[in-house]
Design a protein around this motif. Structure first.
Motif, PDB file in Angstrom:
ATOM      1  N   VAL A 150      -2.090   7.017  -9.873  1.00  8.40           N
ATOM      2  CA  VAL A 150      -0.707   7.082  -9.406  1.00  8.40           C
ATOM      3  C   VAL A 150       0.185   7.147 -10.633  1.00  8.40           C
ATOM      4  O   VAL A 150       0.005   6.378 -11.580  1.00  8.40           O
ATOM      5  CB  VAL A 150      -0.319   5.842  -8.577  1.00  8.40           C
ATOM      6  N   TYR A 151       1.112   8.070 -10.607  1.00 11.29           N
ATOM      7  CA  TYR A 151       2.053   8.206 -11.717  1.00 11.29           C
ATOM      8  C   TYR A 151       3.395   7.664 -11.249  1.00 11.29           C
ATOM      9  O   TYR A 151       4.026   8.191 -10.335  1.00 11.29           O
ATOM     10  CB  TYR A 151       2.122   9.660 -12.190  1.00 11.29           C
ATOM     11  N   LEU A 152       3.767   6.562 -11.873  1.00  7.60           N
ATOM     12  CA  LEU A 152       4.974   5.836 -11.480  1.00  7.60           C
ATOM     13  C   LEU A 152       6.096   6.132 -12.459  1.00  7.60           C
ATOM     14  O   LEU A 152       5.925   5.991 -13.670  1.00  7.60           O
ATOM     15  CB  LEU A 152       4.713   4.329 -11.472  1.00  7.60           C
ATOM     16  N   CYS A 153       7.214   6.514 -11.918  1.00  5.46           N
ATOM     17  CA  CYS A 153       8.417   6.654 -12.728  1.00  5.46           C
ATOM     18  C   CYS A 153       9.271   5.416 -12.502  1.00  5.46           C
ATOM     19  O   CYS A 153       9.321   4.872 -11.396  1.00  5.46           O
ATOM     20  CB  CYS A 153       9.185   7.907 -12.344  1.00  5.46           C
ATOM     21  N   ALA A 154       9.934   4.964 -13.539  1.00  5.16           N
ATOM     22  CA  ALA A 154      10.776   3.776 -13.437  1.00  5.16           C
ATOM     23  C   ALA A 154      11.992   3.945 -14.333  1.00  5.16           C
ATOM     24  O   ALA A 154      11.985   4.771 -15.260  1.00  5.16           O
ATOM     25  CB  ALA A 154       9.984   2.541 -13.835  1.00  5.16           C
ATOM     26  N   SER A 155      13.014   3.160 -14.065  1.00  7.00           N
ATOM     27  CA  SER A 155      14.204   3.229 -14.915  1.00  7.00           C
ATOM     28  C   SER A 155      14.828   1.849 -15.054  1.00  7.00           C
ATOM     29  O   SER A 155      14.606   0.951 -14.225  1.00  7.00           O
ATOM     30  CB  SER A 155      15.211   4.232 -14.361  1.00  7.00           C
ATOM     31  N   SER A 156      15.581   1.683 -16.120  1.00  6.32           N
ATOM     32  CA  SER A 156      16.333   0.448 -16.328  1.00  6.32           C
ATOM     33  C   SER A 156      17.623   0.795 -17.057  1.00  6.32           C
ATOM     34  O   SER A 156      17.782   1.883 -17.595  1.00  6.32           O
ATOM     35  CB  SER A 156      15.521  -0.579 -17.114  1.00  6.32           C
ATOM     36  N   LEU A 157      18.535  -0.194 -17.113  1.00  7.56           N
ATOM     37  CA  LEU A 157      19.895   0.107 -17.548  1.00  7.56           C
ATOM     38  C   LEU A 157      19.984   0.631 -18.969  1.00  7.56           C
ATOM     39  O   LEU A 157      20.396   1.742 -19.213  1.00  7.56           O
ATOM     40  CB  LEU A 157      20.775  -1.127 -17.385  1.00  7.56           C
ATOM     41  N   LYS A 158      19.613  -0.176 -19.941  1.00 10.86           N
ATOM     42  CA  LYS A 158      19.830   0.229 -21.318  1.00 10.86           C
ATOM     43  C   LYS A 158      19.091  -0.711 -22.236  1.00 10.86           C
ATOM     44  O   LYS A 158      18.594  -1.752 -21.826  1.00 10.86           O
ATOM     45  CB  LYS A 158      21.309   0.208 -21.674  1.00 10.86           C
TER      46      LYS A 158
ATOM     47  N   GLY B 266       9.950   3.980  -8.735  1.00 14.45           N
ATOM     48  CA  GLY B 266       9.850   4.899  -7.622  1.00 14.45           C
ATOM     49  C   GLY B 266       8.587   4.627  -6.826  1.00 14.45           C
ATOM     50  O   GLY B 266       7.805   3.738  -7.166  1.00 14.45           O
ATOM     51  N   GLU B 267       8.378   5.399  -5.774  1.00 13.90           N
ATOM     52  CA  GLU B 267       7.226   5.168  -4.899  1.00 13.90           C
ATOM     53  C   GLU B 267       5.934   5.740  -5.458  1.00 13.90           C
ATOM     54  O   GLU B 267       4.866   5.479  -4.930  1.00 13.90           O
ATOM     55  CB  GLU B 267       7.504   5.718  -3.505  1.00 13.90           C
ATOM     56  N   GLY B 268       6.036   6.518  -6.498  1.00 11.50           N
ATOM     57  CA  GLY B 268       4.841   7.014  -7.155  1.00 11.50           C
ATOM     58  C   GLY B 268       4.403   8.383  -6.678  1.00 11.50           C
ATOM     59  O   GLY B 268       4.706   8.809  -5.553  1.00 11.50           O
ATOM     60  N   SER B 269       3.713   9.083  -7.565  1.00 13.99           N
ATOM     61  CA  SER B 269       3.083  10.374  -7.246  1.00 13.99           C
ATOM     62  C   SER B 269       1.579  10.176  -7.385  1.00 13.99           C
ATOM     63  O   SER B 269       1.097   9.835  -8.457  1.00 13.99           O
ATOM     64  CB  SER B 269       3.563  11.460  -8.209  1.00 13.99           C
TER      65      SER B 269
ATOM     66  N   PRO C  79       0.810  -1.218   0.000  1.00 13.34           N
ATOM     67  CA  PRO C  79       0.000   0.000   0.000  1.00 13.34           C
ATOM     68  C   PRO C  79       0.842   1.267   0.000  1.00 13.34           C
ATOM     69  O   PRO C  79       1.820   1.381   0.748  1.00 13.34           O
ATOM     70  CB  PRO C  79      -0.825  -0.146   1.287  1.00 13.34           C
ATOM     71  N   ASN C  80       0.456   2.174  -0.867  1.00 12.93           N
ATOM     72  CA  ASN C  80       1.098   3.485  -0.979  1.00 12.93           C
ATOM     73  C   ASN C  80       2.577   3.425  -1.365  1.00 12.93           C
ATOM     74  O   ASN C  80       3.352   4.329  -1.030  1.00 12.93           O
ATOM     75  CB  ASN C  80       0.953   4.281   0.317  1.00 12.93           C
ATOM     76  N   GLN C  81       2.951   2.367  -2.056  1.00 14.47           N
ATOM     77  CA  GLN C  81       4.335   2.246  -2.494  1.00 14.47           C
ATOM     78  C   GLN C  81       4.391   1.907  -3.981  1.00 14.47           C
ATOM     79  O   GLN C  81       3.384   1.563  -4.598  1.00 14.47           O
ATOM     80  CB  GLN C  81       5.071   1.168  -1.680  1.00 14.47           C
ATOM     81  N   GLY C  82       5.583   1.998  -4.531  1.00 14.36           N
ATOM     82  CA  GLY C  82       5.793   1.598  -5.920  1.00 14.36           C
ATOM     83  C   GLY C  82       5.920   0.092  -6.041  1.00 14.36           C
ATOM     84  O   GLY C  82       5.712  -0.644  -5.076  1.00 14.36           O
ATOM     85  N   LEU C  83       6.269  -0.378  -7.235  1.00 15.62           N
ATOM     86  CA  LEU C  83       6.406  -1.815  -7.477  1.00 15.62           C
ATOM     87  C   LEU C  83       7.834  -2.260  -7.173  1.00 15.62           C
ATOM     88  O   LEU C  83       8.796  -1.573  -7.511  1.00 15.62           O
ATOM     89  CB  LEU C  83       6.073  -2.134  -8.941  1.00 15.62           C
ATOM     90  N   GLN C  84       7.934  -3.423  -6.569  1.00 20.63           N
ATOM     91  CA  GLN C  84       9.229  -3.993  -6.197  1.00 20.63           C
ATOM     92  C   GLN C  84       9.366  -5.363  -6.853  1.00 20.63           C
ATOM     93  O   GLN C  84       8.443  -6.167  -6.805  1.00 20.63           O
ATOM     94  CB  GLN C  84       9.303  -4.130  -4.672  1.00 20.63           C
TER      95      GLN C  84
END
Lengths: 116, 117
Positions: B89-97, B109-112, A40-45
């Motif tokens: 929720v707007y999730l930002c994510a990243s990966s190597l290449k 990230g934890e999201g906005s 809850p209230n977190q991003g994806l892991q």
């Protein structure tokens, strides 16, 4: 086009019982498959991922998943559920497009409830 | 190693107002993603950057959403004007290449969390 189907938007298990979350994929090429968990209230892991090295993949927190090509499945299991496992779980399939860029498609998620 | 950073974590705005979200990916990650996650659904890709170039924005509602990654590091996602259905929720994510056949782990990230009223 690739896709994943997660059967069951909600799954309830008793504490200590087996956890089984189902994921079936569709892909025109051998896929890479992932399971993510969202508290809850977190991003994806990331829990675990299949990259063709071994069909049985072990992840964090005691979870594992088995890639079965004949069944196009990648179900997530844990022998004994813990209260802290209550979360939403997402299956995802990944490959690359014609430009070589990674394309990832997520399932709709399964919310796991653990009953004490 | 620092994870993907996002801000703000929570935002409430009225419809037709504007909002901007910021993301700083993991150091060295060339690929940056913005996902939209509506309650009860899986993440949906809005836009994908490779360094400072856009490689996929096919699902970005371009009449109201814009995103940039000017120096190939951090990124901003903007919504103007916002609609009620943008609550998500707007999730930002990243990966190597790129170039590794799709096996890269995507780190989130934890999201906005946006609420449009």
């Amino acid at each position: 086009a690739q896709s994943v189907t997660q059967l069951g938007s909600h799954v309830s298990v008793s504490e200590g019982a087996l956890v089984l979350l189902r994921c079936n994929y569709s892909s025109s090429v051998p896929p890479y498959l992932f399971w993510y968990v969202q508290y809850p209230n977190q991003g994806l892991q990331l829990l675990l991922k299949y990259t063709s090295a071994a069909t049985l993949v072990k992840g964090i927190n005691g979870f594992e998943a088995e890639f079965k090509k004949s069944e196009t499945s990648f179900h997530l299991t844990k022998p004994s559920a813990h209260m802290s496992d209550a979360a939403e779980y997402f299956c995802a399939v990944s490959d690359t497009d014609s430009g070589g860029y990674q394309k990832v498609t997520f399932g709709t998620g399964t919310k796991l409830q653990v009953i004490p | 190693e620092a994870g993907v950073a996002q801000s703000p974590r929570y935002k409430i705005i009225e419809k037709r107002q504007s909002v901007a979200f910021w993301c700083n990916p993991i150091s060295g990650h060339a690929t940056l993603y913005w996902y939209q996650q509506i309650l009860g659904q899986g993440p949906k890709l809005l836009i994908q950057f490779q360094n400072n170039g856009v490689v996929d924005d096919s699902q970005l509602p371009k009449d109201r959403f814009s995103a940039e990654r000017l120096k190939g590091v951090d990124s901003t996602l903007k919504i103007q004007p916002a609609k009620l259905e943008d609550s998500a929720v707007y999730l930002c994510a990243s990966s190597l290449k790129a170039g590794t056949g799709g096996r890269n782990t995507i780190y989130f990230g934890e999201g906005s969390w946006l609420t449009v009223v």
